[in-house]
Design an enzyme around this catalytic site. Sequence first.
Site: not given
Length: 430
Positions: A13, A41
């Site tokens: 992340d 993503h």
Amino acid sequence: MTSVVVVGTQWGDEGKGKITDFLSADAEVIARYQGGDNAGHTIVIDNKKFKLHLIPSGIFFKEKISVIGNGVVVNPKSLVKELAYLHGEGVTTDNLRISDRAHVILPYHIKLDQLQEDAKGDNKIGTTIKGIGPAYMDKAARVGIRIADLLDREVFAERLKINLAEKNRLFEKMYDSTPLEFDDIFEEYYEYGQQIKQYVTDTSVILNDALDAGKRVLFEGAQGVMLDIDQGTYPFVTSSNPVAGGVTIGSGVGPSKINKVVGVCKAYTSRVGDGPFPTELFDEVGDRIREIGKEYGTTTGRPRRVGWFDSVVMRHSRRVSGITNLSLNSIDVLSGLDTVKICVAYDLDGKRIDYYPASLEQLKRCKPIYEELPGWSEDITACRSLDGLPENARNYVRRVGELVGVRISTFSVGPGREQTNILESVWSNI
């Protein structure tokens, strides 16, 4: 021959998708080499968010080839759904290539993932329940089903029957759970295979031919170094190798063809799931960072744990992944804090250490040693250069680079492409 690898340097992340998308502008081939649809993503194009889990970020450049390599475990159902999502948004996918050697995630992998996690009770790892681990288990046990098998009706049927019989014995005898039916899986997943058949090929040939022809190839990692099964916070890790070395195994490209490794990190730290996190914040500052940074998992929606920037973690990532360049994201999230902190070392039983212990018991006893820097109150989301940042923000960026020991190539002050600032082109001097 020009290649760049993008890796996450923390627990995932970090904004790899954004940086990969940004670097894709100068690449001709973009490839994923590990993980599965457990990795999410987010890419922002013209103020519109696109959330992907399997397909490489380069899919938005129709003139470039996007590759799902042999090291990725592919859920055909998720892939077909993601393709439909992109088509619905007007994105063409004719430029996608999928390795015929990639392993397939099937319903029994997902069921086993859930049963194993439930059985752990308080010792759960925090898996996304996407079947990733069990699929890699089958791969290592040499009973996995690959994309090439999925496309062959007879081979798929034979191997599915064998695997399902074994998994059902496990479900019934060990977990006291209901078995899965062959007929509930076979036709559905064979059809998924037929829907992706047009994209399937030997991607190792495509990648090596591109490199040999002098084309620019960008390799996109999923998760992060600290989730690497060998180098991460084991056992609170993923089942593959997000480190740059995973490229050679997961894409079929030799190590001599890798030129640069870009490590992506945030100006703070976050993590989803359980496991050690020395700089984790439990106060109002942590809540503020979580809300401003929108720290909720792309795949799970779970609130991420957040903490201060940890240079011990970053130096570990630099070493084991051979990072040559750093991309620092989300500096804007720290705006408005009177003081910002960077962990420079740990206190372990009264002794200062500057390495990341392998022992979970030692990690539990590690207390972060912080260096405090003055914060900044200005809105920096419109800054387009390092000199354009307030002095305190500029000093923070420079200090991060010094502590990690890697030059910063880009820094970001927001999620948009235009908010990524270049200090040094990673494609130059290769």
